[in-house]
Design an enzyme around this catalytic site. Structure first.
Site, PDB file in Angstrom:
ATOM      1  N   HIS A  18       0.828  -1.213   0.000  1.00 22.82           N
ATOM      2  CA  HIS A  18       0.000   0.000   0.000  1.00 22.82           C
ATOM      3  C   HIS A  18       0.862   1.264   0.000  1.00 22.82           C
ATOM      4  O   HIS A  18       0.455   2.290  -0.552  1.00 22.82           O
ATOM      5  CB  HIS A  18      -0.978  -0.047   1.181  1.00 22.82           C
ATOM      6  CG  HIS A  18      -1.989  -1.149   1.036  1.00 22.82           C
ATOM      7  ND1 HIS A  18      -2.620  -1.749   2.090  1.00 22.82           N
ATOM      8  CD2 HIS A  18      -2.460  -1.784  -0.082  1.00 22.82           C
ATOM      9  CE1 HIS A  18      -3.441  -2.689   1.638  1.00 22.82           C
ATOM     10  NE2 HIS A  18      -3.357  -2.733   0.334  1.00 22.82           N
ATOM     11  N   HIS A  41      -7.406  -8.060  -8.166  1.00 21.67           N
ATOM     12  CA  HIS A  41      -7.714  -8.936  -7.025  1.00 21.67           C
ATOM     13  C   HIS A  41      -7.920  -7.998  -5.824  1.00 21.67           C
ATOM     14  O   HIS A  41      -7.018  -7.753  -5.036  1.00 21.67           O
ATOM     15  CB  HIS A  41      -6.571  -9.904  -6.741  1.00 21.67           C
ATOM     16  CG  HIS A  41      -6.332 -10.911  -7.831  1.00 21.67           C
ATOM     17  ND1 HIS A  41      -5.819 -10.563  -9.068  1.00 21.67           N
ATOM     18  CD2 HIS A  41      -6.545 -12.254  -7.877  1.00 21.67           C
ATOM     19  CE1 HIS A  41      -5.719 -11.660  -9.827  1.00 21.67           C
ATOM     20  NE2 HIS A  41      -6.154 -12.701  -9.113  1.00 21.67           N
ATOM     21  N   SER A  99      -6.704  -2.094  -0.942  1.00 20.80           N
ATOM     22  CA  SER A  99      -6.212  -1.356  -2.114  1.00 20.80           C
ATOM     23  C   SER A  99      -7.311  -0.583  -2.846  1.00 20.80           C
ATOM     24  O   SER A  99      -7.084   0.578  -3.244  1.00 20.80           O
ATOM     25  CB  SER A  99      -5.472  -2.306  -3.063  1.00 20.80           C
ATOM     26  OG  SER A  99      -6.250  -3.427  -3.389  1.00 20.80           O
ATOM     27  N   GLU A 117     -13.157  -8.677  -7.900  1.00 22.48           N
ATOM     28  CA  GLU A 117     -13.037  -9.606  -6.772  1.00 22.48           C
ATOM     29  C   GLU A 117     -13.916 -10.800  -7.080  1.00 22.48           C
ATOM     30  O   GLU A 117     -15.110 -10.649  -7.361  1.00 22.48           O
ATOM     31  CB  GLU A 117     -13.458  -8.898  -5.466  1.00 22.48           C
ATOM     32  CG  GLU A 117     -13.662  -9.792  -4.277  1.00 22.48           C
ATOM     33  CD  GLU A 117     -12.440 -10.636  -3.904  1.00 22.48           C
ATOM     34  OE1 GLU A 117     -11.328 -10.094  -3.811  1.00 22.48           O
ATOM     35  OE2 GLU A 117     -12.621 -11.867  -3.706  1.00 22.48           O
ATOM     36  N   GLY A 143     -10.150 -11.802 -11.978  1.00 20.74           N
ATOM     37  CA  GLY A 143      -9.308 -10.648 -12.275  1.00 20.74           C
ATOM     38  C   GLY A 143      -8.469 -10.822 -13.524  1.00 20.74           C
ATOM     39  O   GLY A 143      -8.211  -9.850 -14.247  1.00 20.74           O
ATOM     40  N   ASP A 168      -2.759  -8.576  -7.421  1.00 17.29           N
ATOM     41  CA  ASP A 168      -2.441  -8.956  -6.038  1.00 17.29           C
ATOM     42  C   ASP A 168      -3.156 -10.261  -5.673  1.00 17.29           C
ATOM     43  O   ASP A 168      -4.057 -10.282  -4.842  1.00 17.29           O
ATOM     44  CB  ASP A 168      -2.897  -7.801  -5.116  1.00 17.29           C
ATOM     45  CG  ASP A 168      -2.575  -8.057  -3.657  1.00 17.29           C
ATOM     46  OD1 ASP A 168      -1.680  -8.879  -3.372  1.00 17.29           O
ATOM     47  OD2 ASP A 168      -3.234  -7.436  -2.808  1.00 17.29           O
TER      48      ASP A 168
HETATM   49  C1  LIG Z   1      -4.402 -10.572  -1.402  1.00 18.25           C
HETATM   50  S1  LIG Z   1      -6.118 -10.369  -1.475  1.00 18.25           S
HETATM   51  C2  LIG Z   1      -6.345  -8.760  -2.125  1.00 18.25           C
HETATM   52  C3  LIG Z   1      -5.989  -7.646  -1.213  1.00 18.25           C
HETATM   53  C4  LIG Z   1      -6.201  -6.290  -1.832  1.00 18.25           C
HETATM   54  N1  LIG Z   1      -5.567  -6.174  -3.146  1.00 18.25           N
HETATM   55  C5  LIG Z   1      -5.608  -5.223  -0.924  1.00 18.25           C
HETATM   56  O1  LIG Z   1      -4.428  -4.877  -1.091  1.00 18.25           O
HETATM   57  O2  LIG Z   1      -6.332  -4.732  -0.068  1.00 18.25           O
HETATM   58  C6  LIG Z   1      -6.533 -11.359  -2.871  1.00 18.25           C
HETATM   59  C7  LIG Z   1      -8.029 -11.318  -3.214  1.00 18.25           C
HETATM   60  O3  LIG Z   1      -8.208 -11.930  -4.479  1.00 18.25           O
HETATM   61  C8  LIG Z   1      -9.435 -12.633  -4.462  1.00 18.25           C
HETATM   62  N2  LIG Z   1      -9.330 -13.588  -5.581  1.00 18.25           N
HETATM   63  C9  LIG Z   1      -8.836 -14.847  -5.596  1.00 18.25           C
HETATM   64  N3  LIG Z   1      -8.806 -15.324  -6.859  1.00 18.25           N
HETATM   65  C10 LIG Z   1      -9.275 -14.322  -7.658  1.00 18.25           C
HETATM   66  C11 LIG Z   1      -9.432 -14.177  -9.050  1.00 18.25           C
HETATM   67  N4  LIG Z   1      -9.121 -15.177  -9.910  1.00 18.25           N
HETATM   68  N5  LIG Z   1      -9.927 -13.011  -9.529  1.00 18.25           N
HETATM   69  C12 LIG Z   1     -10.247 -12.002  -8.694  1.00 18.25           C
HETATM   70  N6  LIG Z   1     -10.104 -12.072  -7.353  1.00 18.25           N
HETATM   71  C13 LIG Z   1      -9.618 -13.218  -6.846  1.00 18.25           C
HETATM   72  C14 LIG Z   1      -9.499 -13.226  -3.078  1.00 18.25           C
HETATM   73  O4  LIG Z   1     -10.837 -13.522  -2.725  1.00 18.25           O
HETATM   74  C15 LIG Z   1      -8.906 -12.086  -2.245  1.00 18.25           C
HETATM   75  O5  LIG Z   1      -9.918 -11.249  -1.761  1.00 18.25           O
END
Ligand SMILES: C[S@@+](CC[C@H](N)C(=O)[O-])C[C@H]1O[C@@H](n2cnc3c(N)ncnc32)[C@H](O)[C@@H]1O
Length: 285
Positions: A18, A41, A99, A117, A143, A168
């Site tokens: 961040h 993500h 994020s 998401e 994503g 991410d």
């Molecule tokens: C590391 S977290 C994201 C944190 C966020 N980027 C932040 O910095 O606040 C990863 C997220 O990706 C989601 N996720 C998992 N596979 C995904 C996909 N194929 N496409 C989109 N989101 C996905 C998960 O549910 C999770 O909420």
């Protein structure tokens, strides 16, 4: 898909990610022209640090909650990150921003963002957090597929010449995530070659990253920079010893802007032999 970011919100990896995200958004805002941010993500956008998930791991205690509040002499990028967190949590004390909330907060009237998401409950929570913000579209979708669908970025008649893509993923497949990231970047760079790309990665054992980095360096980007924060030596296969962000098409002098901040961050968050690194995989011409 079992991953829930609430268990990890505000940890040392979130702080690094961040802090770099806020610095990238600031770099985009140095010009008046509109920009677009794609957060592939996104997570749920806001996390309760006293909630059951964050309390179970206590990871924020070794991350965000360990940082001193703004003090004179603090490195500028760290001060800007703390300011952004404070501003996005003003009305929700005790929470930590994800994020997409940091992105939404940074946008000007002319800028737009999309946040993707896949997990339905997390996507629903994110829609609630960003409800009423017409500049950000939340998509409950994969994503990686969204990178194909939403790049090059446009909004109605507006086509964006500048932008940032944050990738991410949760790395549930561990090293199996790397081929997905590489394929997504390769395709996205054809669609939106001038965009800046930021890819988060965990660091457990260093050697497993080498082949991934070698392939990143061959992608058709102008430059590639790895920014890392290690809270302990990078030789434990069982724990996340640190994390990094790979930047492609790095903003001008971005490394210099972070150079003073990263050692301060390592000192504040480190456990054993903390270290920070700025490593060019491909230098700008
Ligand atoms: C590391 S977290 C994201 C944190 C966020 N980027 C932040 O910095 O606040 C990863 C997220 O990706 C989601 N996720 C998992 N596979 C995904 C996909 N194929 N496409 C989109 N989101 C996905 C998960 O549910 C999770 O909420």
């Amino acid at each position: 898909m079992n991953y829930r970011h609430g268990f990890h919100a505000g940890n040392h990896a979130d702080v690094l990610k961040h802090l770099v995200l806020v610095a990238l958004l600031d770099a985009l805002k140095r010009k008046d022209g509109p920009f677009f941010v794609l957060d592939s993500h996104a997570g749920r956008g806001r996390y309760d640090l006293a909630g059951s998930q964050a309390s179970r791991t206590g990871e924020a205690q070794g991350g965000f909650l360990r940082l001193p509040p703004g003090a004179p002499g603090m490195p500028p990028a760290l001060a800007r990150y703390l300011e952004a967190v404070a501003e996005t949590t003003l009305l929700a004390p005790g929470t930590y921003p994800g994020s997409p909330l940091l992105v939404a907060h940074a946008l000007r009237d002319q800028d737009r963002a999309a946040a993707c998401e896949l997990q339905p409950e997390e996507a629903a929570a994110l829609k609630t957090v960003l409800a009423g913000d017409p500049k950000v579209h939340v998509h409950q979708r994969d994503g990686y597929a969204a990178l194909k669908a939403l790049l090059p970025p446009k909004d109605g008649a507006t086509r964006f010449a500048r932008g940032l893509v944050l990738i991410d993923p949760p790395y549930e497949a561990q090293e199996g995530e790397y081929p997905l990231i590489l394929a997504a970047l390769n395709d996205a760079l054809q669609r939106f070659p001038q965009g800046t790309y930021a890819v988060w990665y965990p660091i457990k054992q260093r050697p497993s990253l080498h082949p991934f980095f070698r392939k990143i360096a061959t992608l058709p980007a102008k430059s590639a920079l790895a920014i890392e924060l290690l809270v302990r030596p990078d030789d434990s296969p069982l724990r996340m010893n640190g994390s990094g962000l790979l930047l492609l098409n790095v903003p001008y002098r971005f490394d210099a802007r972070l150079a003073g901040t990263l050692p301060a961050l390592a000192k504040a968050l480190g456990e054993q032999h903390p270290e920070s690194r700025l490593h060019w995989l491909r230098r700008p011409a």
